[in-house]
Design a protein around this motif. Structure first.
Motif, PDB file in Angstrom:
ATOM      1  N   VAL A 136       0.812  -1.223   0.000  1.00  0.00           N
ATOM      2  CA  VAL A 136       0.000   0.000   0.000  1.00  0.00           C
ATOM      3  C   VAL A 136       0.846   1.275   0.000  1.00  0.00           C
ATOM      4  O   VAL A 136       0.573   2.201  -0.761  1.00  0.00           O
ATOM      5  CB  VAL A 136      -0.987  -0.009   1.190  1.00  0.00           C
ATOM      6  N   ILE A 137       1.863   1.340   0.820  1.00  0.00           N
ATOM      7  CA  ILE A 137       2.670   2.568   0.905  1.00  0.00           C
ATOM      8  C   ILE A 137       3.424   2.805  -0.399  1.00  0.00           C
ATOM      9  O   ILE A 137       3.398   3.919  -0.937  1.00  0.00           O
ATOM     10  CB  ILE A 137       3.609   2.528   2.124  1.00  0.00           C
ATOM     11  N   ASP A 138       4.079   1.763  -0.936  1.00  0.00           N
ATOM     12  CA  ASP A 138       4.787   1.907  -2.215  1.00  0.00           C
ATOM     13  C   ASP A 138       3.808   2.277  -3.333  1.00  0.00           C
ATOM     14  O   ASP A 138       4.116   3.125  -4.172  1.00  0.00           O
ATOM     15  CB  ASP A 138       5.506   0.609  -2.592  1.00  0.00           C
ATOM     16  N   PHE A 139       2.651   1.645  -3.337  1.00  0.00           N
ATOM     17  CA  PHE A 139       1.624   1.919  -4.349  1.00  0.00           C
ATOM     18  C   PHE A 139       1.150   3.365  -4.253  1.00  0.00           C
ATOM     19  O   PHE A 139       1.077   4.076  -5.256  1.00  0.00           O
ATOM     20  CB  PHE A 139       0.446   0.955  -4.155  1.00  0.00           C
ATOM     21  N   TYR A 140       0.844   3.815  -3.058  1.00  0.00           N
ATOM     22  CA  TYR A 140       0.361   5.181  -2.856  1.00  0.00           C
ATOM     23  C   TYR A 140       1.396   6.214  -3.302  1.00  0.00           C
ATOM     24  O   TYR A 140       1.080   7.159  -4.022  1.00  0.00           O
ATOM     25  CB  TYR A 140      -0.008   5.410  -1.386  1.00  0.00           C
ATOM     26  N   LYS A 141       2.635   6.005  -2.889  1.00  0.00           N
ATOM     27  CA  LYS A 141       3.701   6.942  -3.266  1.00  0.00           C
ATOM     28  C   LYS A 141       3.927   6.977  -4.772  1.00  0.00           C
ATOM     29  O   LYS A 141       4.034   8.048  -5.370  1.00  0.00           O
ATOM     30  CB  LYS A 141       5.011   6.575  -2.557  1.00  0.00           C
ATOM     31  N   ALA A 142       3.982   5.810  -5.398  1.00  0.00           N
ATOM     32  CA  ALA A 142       4.214   5.738  -6.847  1.00  0.00           C
ATOM     33  C   ALA A 142       3.050   6.358  -7.613  1.00  0.00           C
ATOM     34  O   ALA A 142       3.250   7.047  -8.613  1.00  0.00           O
ATOM     35  CB  ALA A 142       4.430   4.296  -7.280  1.00  0.00           C
ATOM     36  N   ALA A 143       1.838   6.105  -7.152  1.00  0.00           N
ATOM     37  CA  ALA A 143       0.663   6.652  -7.831  1.00  0.00           C
ATOM     38  C   ALA A 143       0.629   8.177  -7.740  1.00  0.00           C
ATOM     39  O   ALA A 143       0.420   8.857  -8.752  1.00  0.00           O
ATOM     40  CB  ALA A 143      -0.619   6.061  -7.243  1.00  0.00           C
ATOM     41  N   THR A 144       0.830   8.717  -6.560  1.00  0.00           N
ATOM     42  CA  THR A 144       0.780  10.171  -6.417  1.00  0.00           C
ATOM     43  C   THR A 144       1.923  10.845  -7.181  1.00  0.00           C
ATOM     44  O   THR A 144       1.717  11.913  -7.753  1.00  0.00           O
ATOM     45  CB  THR A 144       0.787  10.595  -4.933  1.00  0.00           C
ATOM     46  N   GLU A 145       3.094  10.211  -7.221  1.00  0.00           N
ATOM     47  CA  GLU A 145       4.205  10.770  -7.997  1.00  0.00           C
ATOM     48  C   GLU A 145       3.875  10.789  -9.494  1.00  0.00           C
ATOM     49  O   GLU A 145       4.309  11.686 -10.214  1.00  0.00           O
ATOM     50  CB  GLU A 145       5.485   9.973  -7.763  1.00  0.00           C
ATOM     51  N   ALA A 146       3.120   9.802  -9.958  1.00  0.00           N
ATOM     52  CA  ALA A 146       2.756   9.710 -11.379  1.00  0.00           C
ATOM     53  C   ALA A 146       1.515  10.524 -11.715  1.00  0.00           C
ATOM     54  O   ALA A 146       1.129  10.624 -12.874  1.00  0.00           O
ATOM     55  CB  ALA A 146       2.522   8.244 -11.759  1.00  0.00           C
ATOM     56  N   GLY A 147       0.867  11.089 -10.701  1.00  0.00           N
ATOM     57  CA  GLY A 147      -0.359  11.860 -10.946  1.00  0.00           C
ATOM     58  C   GLY A 147      -1.581  10.977 -11.163  1.00  0.00           C
ATOM     59  O   GLY A 147      -2.560  11.399 -11.769  1.00  0.00           O
ATOM     60  N   VAL A 148      -1.529   9.761 -10.659  1.00  0.00           N
ATOM     61  CA  VAL A 148      -2.627   8.803 -10.775  1.00  0.00           C
ATOM     62  C   VAL A 148      -3.261   8.653  -9.394  1.00  0.00           C
ATOM     63  O   VAL A 148      -2.550   8.538  -8.393  1.00  0.00           O
ATOM     64  CB  VAL A 148      -2.101   7.428 -11.264  1.00  0.00           C
TER      65      VAL A 148
END
Length: 73
Positions: free
Chosen positions: A47-59
């Motif tokens: 969840v944490i890796d997913f959340y960080k990667a998504a917000t960095e990508a604008g998703v």
């Protein structure tokens, strides 16, 4: 019309899944997906890796947890 993938398992999923989170978010951004859901089986380790990667990508990250239990006989 946009598409948001609502059933994705990552490498953190206990039963199945092979998607690497950073590669998944890169591809979601390339395809102009507004959101992606993480639906790993039996764990929320990603969840944490997913959340960080998504917000960095604008998703927009959509978080879900797939739990399966059985009644004792």
């Amino acid at each position: 019309m946009s598409f948001a993938h609502l059933h994705v398992h990552s490498e953190y999923s206990l039963l199945d899944g092979f998607s690497k989170i950073k590669k998944l978010m890169k591809r979601a951004k390339e395809m102009d997906m507004p959101a992606v859901a993480l639906t790993d089986h039996g764990t929320m380790f990603g969840v944490i890796d997913f959340y960080k990667a998504a917000t960095e990508a604008g998703v927009s990250p959509l978080l879900d947890w797939r739990l399966t239990w059985r009644r004792a006989p």
